[in-house]
Each structure stands twice: as structure tokens, then as C-alpha cells.
Design an enzyme around this catalytic site. Structure first.
Site, PDB file in Angstrom:
ATOM      1  N   ARG A 269      -5.395   7.740  -2.543  1.00 42.41           N
ATOM      2  CA  ARG A 269      -4.377   6.470  -2.469  1.00 42.41           C
ATOM      3  C   ARG A 269      -4.403   5.433  -3.563  1.00 42.41           C
ATOM      4  NH1 ARG A 269      -4.910   5.917   4.032  1.00 42.41           N
ATOM      5  NH2 ARG A 269      -3.432   7.655   4.286  1.00 42.41           N
TER       6      ARG A 269
ATOM      7  N   GLY B 215      -8.281   0.131  20.660  1.00 44.85           N
ATOM      8  CA  GLY B 215      -7.680   1.317  19.894  1.00 44.85           C
ATOM      9  C   GLY B 215      -8.361   2.401  19.954  1.00 44.85           C
ATOM     10  N   ALA B 216      -8.348   3.641  19.313  1.00 47.88           N
ATOM     11  CA  ALA B 216      -9.028   4.829  19.390  1.00 47.88           C
ATOM     12  C   ALA B 216     -10.534   4.453  19.624  1.00 47.88           C
ATOM     13  CB  ALA B 216      -8.731   5.733  18.464  1.00 47.88           C
TER      14      ALA B 216
HETATM   15  C1  LIG Z   1       1.059   2.343   9.696  1.00 46.60           C
HETATM   16  C2  LIG Z   1      -0.336   2.998   9.827  1.00 46.60           C
HETATM   17  C3  LIG Z   1      -0.513   4.387   9.494  1.00 46.60           C
HETATM   18  C4  LIG Z   1      -1.548   4.955   9.683  1.00 46.60           C
HETATM   19  N1  LIG Z   1      -1.872   6.270   9.629  1.00 46.60           N
HETATM   20  C5  LIG Z   1      -3.066   6.643   9.750  1.00 46.60           C
HETATM   21  C6  LIG Z   1      -2.893   8.504   9.546  1.00 46.60           C
HETATM   22  O1  LIG Z   1      -1.971   9.029   9.479  1.00 46.60           O
HETATM   23  N2  LIG Z   1      -4.176   8.918   9.767  1.00 46.60           N
HETATM   24  C7  LIG Z   1      -5.308   8.206  10.184  1.00 46.60           C
HETATM   25  O2  LIG Z   1      -6.265   8.775   9.984  1.00 46.60           O
HETATM   26  N3  LIG Z   1      -5.142   6.982  10.011  1.00 46.60           N
HETATM   27  C8  LIG Z   1      -4.066   6.091   9.895  1.00 46.60           C
HETATM   28  N4  LIG Z   1      -4.122   4.864   9.807  1.00 46.60           N
HETATM   29  C9  LIG Z   1      -5.268   4.047  10.249  1.00 46.60           C
HETATM   30  C10 LIG Z   1      -5.852   4.104  11.646  1.00 46.60           C
HETATM   31  O3  LIG Z   1      -4.705   3.970  12.483  1.00 46.60           O
HETATM   32  C11 LIG Z   1      -6.608   3.074  11.797  1.00 46.60           C
HETATM   33  O4  LIG Z   1      -7.616   2.700  10.927  1.00 46.60           O
HETATM   34  C12 LIG Z   1      -7.328   3.319  13.189  1.00 46.60           C
HETATM   35  O5  LIG Z   1      -6.409   3.793  14.258  1.00 46.60           O
HETATM   36  C13 LIG Z   1      -8.241   2.020  13.529  1.00 46.60           C
HETATM   37  O6  LIG Z   1      -8.651   2.300  15.028  1.00 46.60           O
HETATM   38  P1  LIG Z   1      -9.370   1.186  15.474  1.00 46.60           P
HETATM   39  O7  LIG Z   1      -9.760   1.529  17.047  1.00 46.60           O
HETATM   40  O8  LIG Z   1     -10.729   0.957  14.905  1.00 46.60           O
HETATM   41  O9  LIG Z   1      -8.836  -0.252  15.614  1.00 46.60           O
HETATM   42  P2  LIG Z   1      -7.374  -0.610  16.226  1.00 46.60           P
HETATM   43  O10 LIG Z   1      -6.505   0.506  16.524  1.00 46.60           O
HETATM   44  O11 LIG Z   1      -6.915  -1.616  15.020  1.00 46.60           O
HETATM   45  O12 LIG Z   1      -7.579  -1.433  17.231  1.00 46.60           O
HETATM   46  C14 LIG Z   1      -8.188  -2.723  17.383  1.00 46.60           C
HETATM   47  C15 LIG Z   1      -8.407  -3.256  18.598  1.00 46.60           C
HETATM   48  O13 LIG Z   1      -8.931  -4.393  18.677  1.00 46.60           O
HETATM   49  C16 LIG Z   1      -8.544  -5.510  19.415  1.00 46.60           C
HETATM   50  N5  LIG Z   1      -9.104  -6.986  19.033  1.00 46.60           N
HETATM   51  C17 LIG Z   1      -9.150  -7.143  17.926  1.00 46.60           C
HETATM   52  N6  LIG Z   1      -9.668  -8.317  17.665  1.00 46.60           N
HETATM   53  C18 LIG Z   1      -9.865  -8.808  19.022  1.00 46.60           C
HETATM   54  C19 LIG Z   1     -10.516 -10.067  19.656  1.00 46.60           C
HETATM   55  N7  LIG Z   1     -10.941 -10.983  18.845  1.00 46.60           N
HETATM   56  N8  LIG Z   1     -10.331 -10.176  20.997  1.00 46.60           N
HETATM   57  C20 LIG Z   1     -10.005  -8.907  21.766  1.00 46.60           C
HETATM   58  N9  LIG Z   1      -9.372  -7.714  21.138  1.00 46.60           N
HETATM   59  C21 LIG Z   1      -9.303  -7.814  19.874  1.00 46.60           C
HETATM   60  C22 LIG Z   1      -7.001  -5.194  19.330  1.00 46.60           C
HETATM   61  O14 LIG Z   1      -6.398  -5.691  20.376  1.00 46.60           O
HETATM   62  C23 LIG Z   1      -6.896  -3.816  19.102  1.00 46.60           C
HETATM   63  O15 LIG Z   1      -6.820  -3.279  20.538  1.00 46.60           O
HETATM   64  C24 LIG Z   1      -2.862   4.031   9.631  1.00 46.60           C
HETATM   65  C25 LIG Z   1      -2.641   2.545   9.854  1.00 46.60           C
HETATM   66  C26 LIG Z   1      -1.456   1.989  10.033  1.00 46.60           C
HETATM   67  C27 LIG Z   1      -1.408   0.520  10.208  1.00 46.60           C
END
Ligand SMILES: Cc1cc2nc3c(=O)[nH]c(=O)nc-3n(C[C@H](O)[C@H](O)[C@H](O)COP(=O)(O)OP(=O)(O)OC[C@H]3O[C@@H](n4cnc5c(N)ncnc54)[C@H](O)[C@@H]3O)c2cc1C
Length: 616
Positions: free
Chosen positions: A321, A56-57
Site C-alpha cells: 500500500r 471490535g474483533a
Molecule cells: C474501510 C476499511 C476496510 C478494511 N478492510 C480490511 C480488510 O479487508 N482486511 C483486514 O485485515 N483489515 C481491514 N481493515 C482494518 C481492520 O478492519 C481493523 O484494523 C480492525 O478491524 C481493528 O479491529 P479492532 O478490534 O482492533 O478495533 P475496532 O474494530 O476499530 O474497534 C474499536 C472499538 O473500540 C471502541 N472504543 C474506542 N475508544 C473507546 C472509548 N474511549 N471508550 C469505549 N469504547 C471505545 C469502539 O467503540 C470500537 O468498538 C479495514 C478497515 C477499514 C476502516
């Protein structure tokens, strides 16, 4: 004509196999070995310098930052799904960060709103640094070419998000996360990041207090293997799938990182802090973004009333929220909603915004309405109800300066981590910038650490790999059992967590849930999967994920039971008030080798923002 690569070919060349991590055999592998500062791989295990779990990001920004910090290091991103299927891609409304100071906004105001929004469970020094870095992150994304929506002056466009005192939620239509993912993925490819796709991290190894690597399972082939790394960044996202179908988050949000950390003896911070978003669609739970209200959408009950005037007349639909979600549930409980029980809903009306504005600024939610509810929200209000949305709790990280956990070599970032930016309730738009900001910091520090570190001994990693290999055989090879037991258990877990640990919590509901969790754990351990073929055995993947969700549920329950107060999204009907004298503290859950969980507390860092009643 010069050779041209399509984006797909470029991506394919970045996707490596485990074999590429081992001793050089040419091609990508050779390139890899040539850029690695790794000491010789005496144990024969695959190795890399910086290993990032999650695409993810947070994972993508960590990877680029690590490569930029030290281009001599091998940096690999592991992900159980493609980057385009992470939660990041689903983000709609926007990303907070002050870049326009003309209307009196400031980093300090952003931090203040974040602290208040989190009901003062936010570490204030962290919030101030976060707000400053968030502004820089927007400029960086803009510089990378992220196609933000623009205002008439050509500047990055912004909208209101709940709980904000100023307009600072920068957006790209209502597809901000999708567009941000592609921007960050392109940047990762450009910077030579390598990807191990369709690999599932099963476990994390901590030996002599240091992180020495992870155990991975190749989902396609079923191979289970260790990877030694000098530093590891966990960017695995949240654990809101503890509510199974009553969530807006993707199926990957199974708390794998938090569960691995618990098994490794490290702390899961504030696990009870789970956010409920007010506007999930009734069928499927996915989200109608807060931006719909930010742009002027209103909430109506079955009397046609704008009921938010009863709860937060100053902010109405743009209260934070947790407050809007509780207001909707109160309307439902008091008979002013449509439908009954789990099917009950209120209406979100955006029709007055007009088709042109909806098609320009909110096209995705119109699409979601058509897909999930078979209706056009340009023409009529859409049925919505609260849905679990975000994990404020996560892997305990000691400081936003490093995003390091207490175990040297282990870092965490994004929704998987808890550095206490969001406290008891996250503000809309604060998560994408959390993932972007903390991912970068974790990547830089993981690279700095890896440049000086040696590989661990690998003994525990080896033992863990053998343990997981036997586990696969034990769970799958009897030829008996029924996958349906697992799917039924998952549904029951989600419903039990929702009813007892959802928006309204009480002692009696939480105690009843503890009994349920014990029963679920026993049933889980008895489940067998009848298919012993390792290739694409997705039932086994789901089995492991369910185990992680059960662990995350137990940790959340432990915090929710002990926290005898109401704060942010944690609302106790038997303790209606916030209790700063006893609970201005983070809950810290750990697990011992016997599987017993323990709870400790850590004081919140208070700074310049006065702790006061949270009023809007
Ligand atoms: C519908 C929706 C709308 C949203 N809108 C907003 C918004 O408008 N503004 C805002 O700020 N936030 C928003 N959010 C929240 C935001 O998108 C997320 O909190 C944020 O993008 C999380 O990023 P991340 O990289 O931490 O995790 P994620 O993007 O969840 O990525 C997690 C990664 O970990 C990997 N992974 C997990 N477990 C394992 C494992 N055991 N082995 C290998 N890989 C694994 C997955 O494959 C994935 O690539 C929204 C969320 C949703 C669901």
C-alpha cells in the site's frame, strides 16, 4: 411451545448497566454477582474481574477467550458504539492466514512477507508466531460458522492481497469484516459476555505501577463513574482520525486508548507509522478495497496509462500500500491525474471483470461507488485517491505471548496495540487476523492475571473520577462558547496533519506542524461547550475525542521528526533512504505529568529474515 428469543432480545439481555456491576440486587445483577470471584467491594465502586474496552474483533475475541479461560470471572465489554459500528465491521477484502499449503505457502512465508511489507521494522519473532496463530484463527472462525465465500471444492475461498507472495487472503465476499463481527458477536453472547454499550472510557488509572480500572462516562445519561477491575484490555482501535476527513476509518478511531496510556505515563510505540491506503473514494474517503486490485482491477492516469508499470513493474497494482499510495501521489504531483490539489484523483478500473464477478465477489464496492460517487463501477472506472487507513503504531505491548503492557493488569490488543507485527507498513488482510489473534491472547492472559490478582486501592481512580466530573462542569457550564469552534479546529487539525505529516514528509513541514499543534492545543483548551445538559451531550464526547487526537498527533509528529529516514509509510523527502544503522528501532513516546512528551528508542528484534533492500 418453548420460549424463543430473537437475536435482539438476546443482545438486550447481554447489555447491562453500571448498576449491575455493583452489589447484587437481583436479575442480571444477581447472575453477575454469582459468577464473580471479586473480593467484597469495600469502596462502593462498581467492579468486575476483566474489563475490555472496545467491541471490535479484538475486544470480542478477548472477551470470549477470558470467559473460556475462566468461566467464574465476570467479563464486561465497554464500547462507545455498538460492535456493528467498529472499524472491524467495515473491513472488506479479507483476512490473511495460511490454511492451504498445497501451492507451497507456509507460516514462514507469511511471516517473511509481513516482515518485508513492514520494511523490516517488524519484530521477527513476533511475526513468526503471528503467522502461525493466524492460520489457526481462520480454522477457528470457520468452525464458529463464519460464512466465508467458498471455492468450487467447498473450501474457504482466498484472493491475492498486496505484498503477498502467495494467495492467502481468505474472504467472505467483500464484506469480510461485517460477517466476522457478527460471527464474533454471536460467540460472545453465547459465552455469557456482558456489554456496557454507549459508555466512553475517559481515562485509565495506574496506581503503584498497577492498572486498577478506568473512568467511564455513560453517553446516554452523562454519569461519570469509576470501574475497578483486576485486569483491563484496551482494544480501542486506531487513531487515523488525526487526518480527520481524509481517512477511511470510522469516527471512533480517535486514539482514546493511546491517549489514556500516554496520560498514565506508559509508552506509545511507533506513533509516526500511519498507513495511507491507495484507493479511497474522493467523496468521504471511505475505501475501495484492495481486493478490487486483488481480483484484477487496474489503476489509470489521465493519459489512460497503467502507471504502476513505472514504479513496480513486477507487482503493478499489487505492490504494498505505501508504494502504490506514493505512486498515485506522484502521478498527481506531476500532472498526470485528474482535478487539482485536494480534489485530484486517478481512476480504478474494474469494468473488465464483468458484472457477474463484481456482483459475486465485490458487491459492496459497487454499492460504495453508487452511494459516495453516484456512479456504477460495473460500467465505468471510479475516481480514487489515497486516504489514511491504519495505525501501525499503538500502545506498547511487551510480547505477543501475553499482549501485556509493562503495567501489571493492563493488556492491549488489535489496532490499538503495537506488538510490532506490522512495522512501518501493514499488509492487506493482516489486520483482521491481528485483531482476532491478539484479542484472544490478551483475553486469556487478562483472565489468568485476574484470577490471581486483588483489586487496587482505588484512590487514584477516585481522584481521576472527580477530576473528570469537574472537567465536564468546567467545559460546559459557562453557558458561553460555540461548538463550531471545536468543529473548525478539528477540520484544521486534519488538513494540517495531512499536508505536513501525510504521504510526503520533510523537516520544514514537520517543524511548521509543531507550531500549528501548539496553536491548536491553546485553542482547544479555550473551547467551551454551551450545553451543560449531561444527557446525550455528544458535543462533550467529541471534545474529549478531539483532545485525544491532538495528543496522538503530537506523538506522531515527535516520531516523524526524529526518524530521519524513509521506511514504509514514513516517507521523508529529505532523507530518501532507509537508514538501518540509526533507525532499525521503534520510537517510544511517553508524556510526563506536565504534558511534555519524551522520545526513546527500542531495538527491533531481528531473526531469520535477512535485513535487505525492500524490492518488489
Ligand atoms: C474501510 C476499511 C476496510 C478494511 N478492510 C480490511 C480488510 O479487508 N482486511 C483486514 O485485515 N483489515 C481491514 N481493515 C482494518 C481492520 O478492519 C481493523 O484494523 C480492525 O478491524 C481493528 O479491529 P479492532 O478490534 O482492533 O478495533 P475496532 O474494530 O476499530 O474497534 C474499536 C472499538 O473500540 C471502541 N472504543 C474506542 N475508544 C473507546 C472509548 N474511549 N471508550 C469505549 N469504547 C471505545 C469502539 O467503540 C470500537 O468498538 C479495514 C478497515 C477499514 C476502516
Amino acid at each position: 411451545m418453548s420460549e424463543q428469543f430473537t437475536r435482539r432480545e438476546f443482545l438486550q439481555s447481554a447489555c447491562i448497566t453500571m448498576g449491575a456491576l455493583a452489589v447484587s440486587t437481583g436479575g442480571v445483577e444477581q447472575a453477575f454477582a454469582a459468577t464473580s470471584t471479586s473480593t467484597p467491594n469495600t469502596s462502593g465502586m462498581p467492579t468486575c474481574d476483566v474489563l475490555i474496552i472496545g467491541s471490535g474483533a479484538a475486544g470480542l475475541r478477548a472477551a470470549v477467550a477470558a470467559r473460556k479461560k475462566n468461566p467464574n470471572l465476570s467479563v464486561v465489554v465497554v464500547s462507545k458504539v455498538m460492535p456493528t459500528r467498529s472499524a472491524t465491521t467495515m473491513a472488506e477484502g479479507g483476512i490473511n492466514g495460511v490454511i492451504d499449503f498445497s501451492e507451497g505457502d507456509s507460516f514462514e512465508l507469511h511471516a517473511k512477507d509481513t516482515v518485508k511489507g513492514g520494511d523490516f521494522l517488524v519484530d521477527q519473532d513476533t511475526a513468526l508466531k503471528f503467522a502461525t496463530y493466524a492460520g489457526a484463527a481462520i480454522h477457528e472462525l470457520d468452525y464458529l460458522g463464519m460464512p466465508f465465500s467458498r471455492n468450487a471444492k467447498g473450501e474457504v475461498n482466498k484472493r491475492y492481497a498486496g505484498g503477498a507472495s502467495k494467495i492467502r487472503c481468505n474472504f467472505a465476499s467483500d464484506k469480510t469484516g461485517h460477517i466476522l463481527t457478527h460471527t464474533c458477536l454471536d460467540d460472545a453472547l453465547k459465552n455469557g459476555v456482558k456489554f456496557l454499550m454507549d459508555h466512553h472510557m475517559l481515562d485509565l488509572s495506574i496506581e503503584d505501577g498497577h492498572c486498577e480500572g478506568v473512568v467511564l462516562r455513560n453517553i446516554r445519561t452523562g454519569d461519570i463513574a469509576p470501574v475497578r477491575a483486576k485486569s483491563v484490555v484496551l482494544a480501542t482501535g486506531g487513531y487515523t482520525r488525526v487526518f480527520w476527513n481524509r481517512t477511511s476509518t470510522p469516527y471512533i478511531a480517535t486514539g482514546d486508548g493511546a491517549a489514556a496510556v500516554l496520560r498514565a505515563g506508559l509508552a506509545f510505540k511507533d506513533p509516526e507509522m500511519l498507513q495511507f491506503h491507495p484507493t479511497g473514494v474522493c467523496h468521504g474517503g471511505t475505501l475501495i478495497t484492495e481486493a478490487a486490485r486483488g481480483e484484477g482491477g487496474i489503476l489509470l492516469n489521465n493519459l489512460g496509462e497503467r502507471f504502476m508499470k513505472r514504479y513496480v513493474p513486477n507487482k503493478m497494482e499489487l505492490a504494498p500500500r505505501d508504494i502504490v499510495a506514493r505512486s498515485i501521489e506522484t502521478e498527481i504531483r506531476e500532472g498526470r491525474a485528474f482535478g487539482h490539489d485536494m480534489e485530484a484523483y486517478v481512476l480504478l478500473d474494474v469494468t473488465h471483470l464483468g458484472k457477474e464477478k463484481i456482483m459475486r465477489d465485490l458487491p459492496q464496492i459497487r454499492h460504495i461507488g453508487m452511494l459516495f460517487e453516484n456512479m456504477d463501477l460495473v460500467e465505468k472506472p471510479i475516481a480514487i485517491r489515497p486516504t489514511a487507513h491504519y495505525s501501525m503504531g499503538g500502545i506498547h505491548v511487551t510480547s505477543i505471548d501475553t499482549m501485556a503492557t509493562p503495567a501489571p493488569g493492563l493488556f492491549a490488543a488489535g489496532e490499538a496495540s503495537c506488538v510490532s507485527i506490522h512495522g512501518a507498513n501493514r499488509l492487506g488482510g493482516n489486520s483482521l487476523c491481528d485483531a482476532t489473534v491478539t484479542g484472544r491472547i490478551a483475553g486469556i492472559n487478562a483472565a489468568e492475571y485476574a484470577a490471581k490478582a486483588d483489586f487496587g486501592k482505588g484512590k487514584r481512580l477516585n481522584d481521576l473520577t472527580l477530576k473528570w466530573t469537574s472537567h465536564f462542569k468546567e467545559i460546559t457550564s459557562s453557558g458561553k462558547g460555540n461548538d463550531n469552534d471545536m468543529y473548525a479546529l478539528r477540520e484544521e487539525m486534519g488538513a494540517a496533519n495531512w499536508y505536513n505529516m501525510g504521504i510526503f514528509r520533510t523537516e520544514s513541514k514537520l517543524l511548521a506542524l509543531a507550531d500549528k499543534h501548539a496553536e491548536f492545543q491553546a485553542r482547544y483548551e479555550a473551547i467551551r461547550i454551551p450545553n451543560a445538559n449531561p444527557v446525550f451531550n455528544t458535543a462533550y464526547t467529541e471534545y474529549v475525542e478531539l483532545g485525544n487526537l491532538l495528543l496522538a498527533s503530537r506523538a506522531a509528529l515527535m516520531g516523524a521528526t526524529a526518524r530521519k529516514e524513509s521506511r514504509g509509510s514514513h516517507f521523508r523527502e529529505d532523507y530518501l533512504k532507509r537508514d538501518d544503522a540509526n533507525f532499525l528501532k521503534h520510537s517510544m513516546v511517553t508524556m510526563d505529568e506536565s504534558g511534555k512528551m519524551h522520545l526513546d528508542w527500542k531495538d527491533v528484534v531481528v531473526g531469520q529474515f535477512k535485513i535487505e533492500e525492500r524490492k518488489y
